[in-house]
Scaffold this active site. Structure first.
Site, PDB file in Angstrom:
ATOM      1  N   UNK A   7       0.803  -1.221   0.000  1.00  0.00           N
ATOM      2  CA  UNK A   7       0.000   0.000   0.000  1.00  0.00           C
ATOM      3  C   UNK A   7       0.839   1.275   0.000  1.00  0.00           C
ATOM      4  O   UNK A   7       0.293   2.371  -0.119  1.00  0.00           O
ATOM      5  CB  UNK A   7      -0.952  -0.004   1.201  1.00  0.00           C
ATOM      6  N   LEU A  36     -17.295   8.629  -3.769  1.00  0.00           N
ATOM      7  CA  LEU A  36     -15.879   8.907  -3.585  1.00  0.00           C
ATOM      8  C   LEU A  36     -15.576   9.260  -2.134  1.00  0.00           C
ATOM      9  O   LEU A  36     -16.398   9.841  -1.434  1.00  0.00           O
ATOM     10  CB  LEU A  36     -15.449  10.072  -4.487  1.00  0.00           C
ATOM     11  CG  LEU A  36     -15.643   9.875  -5.995  1.00  0.00           C
ATOM     12  CD1 LEU A  36     -15.233  11.135  -6.742  1.00  0.00           C
ATOM     13  CD2 LEU A  36     -14.856   8.679  -6.482  1.00  0.00           C
ATOM     14  N   ASP A  39     -14.202   3.921   1.916  1.00  0.00           N
ATOM     15  CA  ASP A  39     -13.429   2.716   1.626  1.00  0.00           C
ATOM     16  C   ASP A  39     -13.958   1.964   0.417  1.00  0.00           C
ATOM     17  O   ASP A  39     -13.201   1.286  -0.281  1.00  0.00           O
ATOM     18  CB  ASP A  39     -13.423   1.795   2.851  1.00  0.00           C
ATOM     19  CG  ASP A  39     -12.644   2.399   3.999  1.00  0.00           C
ATOM     20  OD1 ASP A  39     -11.468   2.724   3.797  1.00  0.00           O
ATOM     21  OD2 ASP A  39     -13.220   2.556   5.094  1.00  0.00           O
ATOM     22  N   ASP A  55      -8.662  -2.896  -5.323  1.00  0.00           N
ATOM     23  CA  ASP A  55      -7.325  -2.659  -4.769  1.00  0.00           C
ATOM     24  C   ASP A  55      -6.318  -3.475  -5.564  1.00  0.00           C
ATOM     25  O   ASP A  55      -6.492  -4.686  -5.732  1.00  0.00           O
ATOM     26  CB  ASP A  55      -7.259  -3.069  -3.290  1.00  0.00           C
ATOM     27  CG  ASP A  55      -7.240  -1.873  -2.358  1.00  0.00           C
ATOM     28  OD1 ASP A  55      -6.315  -1.054  -2.488  1.00  0.00           O
ATOM     29  OD2 ASP A  55      -8.143  -1.769  -1.513  1.00  0.00           O
ATOM     30  N   HIS A 127      -8.726 -10.383 -14.836  1.00  0.00           N
ATOM     31  CA  HIS A 127      -8.059  -9.839 -16.017  1.00  0.00           C
ATOM     32  C   HIS A 127      -6.561  -9.919 -15.785  1.00  0.00           C
ATOM     33  O   HIS A 127      -6.079  -9.581 -14.702  1.00  0.00           O
ATOM     34  CB  HIS A 127      -8.486  -8.385 -16.238  1.00  0.00           C
ATOM     35  CG  HIS A 127      -7.938  -7.775 -17.489  1.00  0.00           C
ATOM     36  ND1 HIS A 127      -8.308  -8.200 -18.739  1.00  0.00           N
ATOM     37  CD2 HIS A 127      -7.038  -6.766 -17.680  1.00  0.00           C
ATOM     38  CE1 HIS A 127      -7.676  -7.486 -19.656  1.00  0.00           C
ATOM     39  NE2 HIS A 127      -6.890  -6.609 -19.039  1.00  0.00           N
ATOM     40  N   THR A 128      -5.829 -10.359 -16.800  1.00  0.00           N
ATOM     41  CA  THR A 128      -4.382 -10.537 -16.682  1.00  0.00           C
ATOM     42  C   THR A 128      -3.682  -9.810 -17.821  1.00  0.00           C
ATOM     43  O   THR A 128      -4.110  -9.901 -18.977  1.00  0.00           O
ATOM     44  CB  THR A 128      -4.018 -12.035 -16.730  1.00  0.00           C
ATOM     45  OG1 THR A 128      -4.761 -12.731 -15.731  1.00  0.00           O
ATOM     46  CG2 THR A 128      -2.538 -12.239 -16.466  1.00  0.00           C
TER      47      THR A 128
END
Length: 335
Positions: A7, A36, A39, A55, A127-128
């Site tokens: 983080u 907005l 968390d 995240d 998604h990669t």
């Protein structure tokens, strides 16, 4: 491979505000209960609260399996920080350097999925991409009752702040990256260094769902809501996230205690981290709960009975201020 880990790679909050300013209007968010600045985002549909968060971060450990677990813990935490304990699934984002062996990437995914399973959820897609350095994280969806939602905006004058994990993992993990040529600069016995590392891994892979479920259990026993506001402590440090609570609740917060992993204040000083000023970046940090003062002892007892850390770290001292600060004689409590 990367210079900012976990983080600590988050864009500073002031820069983030400038980035989105003028892009998303209040009218754009008219259907969002929470948008907005909190968390996670919350949309109410047919009486059900749908909680969305994302995240993604860079590696904080060398072990790919542990990295996957830490990423899952961190990604899911924002849903739990909103007071919602049920996650219906996660979409995993994975960035893989071309030279990274496939088995290493699979270990990251396995760590992420194992953590999800332990918390009654699963990876449902993702998604990669190919990327110069590894990235892992996820878009997480939680569901629950609208009345269970907790935001940063509910703090009341007189509330007590309870933190459910000690601080210091930025400095602890920096210790793990010290190379042999600089080991003489670390004046901490090897056995203590081992404790610091193992405790930090334990904390970064402990789900905040555990603390949330015990909070709800106590509320059910008492027949009353006892938490007024909640967030989790991550990249902006305890003071940064307290500042967000103070601004959104329009109160003044005073932090009187910084519980930290034993040995990390010394490390923070060595590495130039802002741990002892409350601004050290945390990865997968604990919940910060603003609770009614008459229930703080019961909440602390409930947590401790169930092997959850519980530290009284501060209080709401005034209305109408919108600022968080450290006490002049803030206590540094080493755990």
């Amino acid at each position: 491979m990367v210079t900012l880990h976990g983080u600590a790679c988050k864009l500073p909050d002031t820069e983030l505000e400038n980035l989105v300013k003028g892009i998303i209007s209040e009218d754009d968010l008219k259907h969002a209960k929470v948008g907005l600045g909190d968390d996670a985002a919350v949309v109410i549909k047919n009486g059900m609260a749908i909680v969305k968060t994302i995240d993604v971060f860079t590696p904080i450990v060398d072990d790919p399996y542990l990295q996957g677990r830490i990423a899952a813990c961190n990604s899911t935490s924002d849903v739990y920080a909103m007071g919602i304990s049920e996650i219906i699934g996660g979409l995993v984002f994975l960035g893989i350097p071309p030279e990274l062996p496939v088995p290493v990437a699979k270990k990251m995914l396995q760590g992420f999925q194992d953590f999800c399973r332990e918390n009654d959820t699963t990876i449902i897609g993702g998604h990669t991409i190919l990327n110069p350095w590894p990235l892992i994280g996820g878009s997480i969806t939680g569901v629950g009752k609208e009345e269970d939602i907790l935001t940063k905006a509910g703090c009341k004058n007189g509330d007590v702040l309870i933190l459910t994990k000690p601080l210091g993992n930025q400095s602890a993990m920096a210790l793990s990256r010290v190379t042999e040529e600089f080991e003489d600069l670390i004046d901490i016995p090897k056995e203590e260094q081992k404790y610091i590392f193992e405790k930090t891994i334990e904390l970064m892979t402990t789900s905040n769902r555990i603390a949330l479920l015990h909070l709800r259990e106590l509320e059910n026993e008492l027949g009353e809501k006892i938490a007024n506001a909640m967030t989790d402590v991550t990249g902006f440090g305890i003071l940064g996230h307290s500042q967000e609570m103070a601004e959104q609740s329009d109160v003044e917060i005073e932090i009187s205690c910084l519980p930290v992993i034993k040995g990390t204040p010394e490390l923070a000083s060595l590495f130039g981290h802002a741990l002892c000023s409350g601004k050290g970046a945390e990865t997968a940090g604990g919940l910060l709960i603003s609770t009614k003062p008459e229930y703080k002892d019961k909440l602390i007892q409930k947590f401790k009975e169930n092997n959850v850390y519980a530290f009284e770290v501060g209080k709401i001292v005034n209305n109408g201020v919108g600022i968080a600060k450290l006490s002049e004689n803030v206590e540094i409590l080493e755990i």
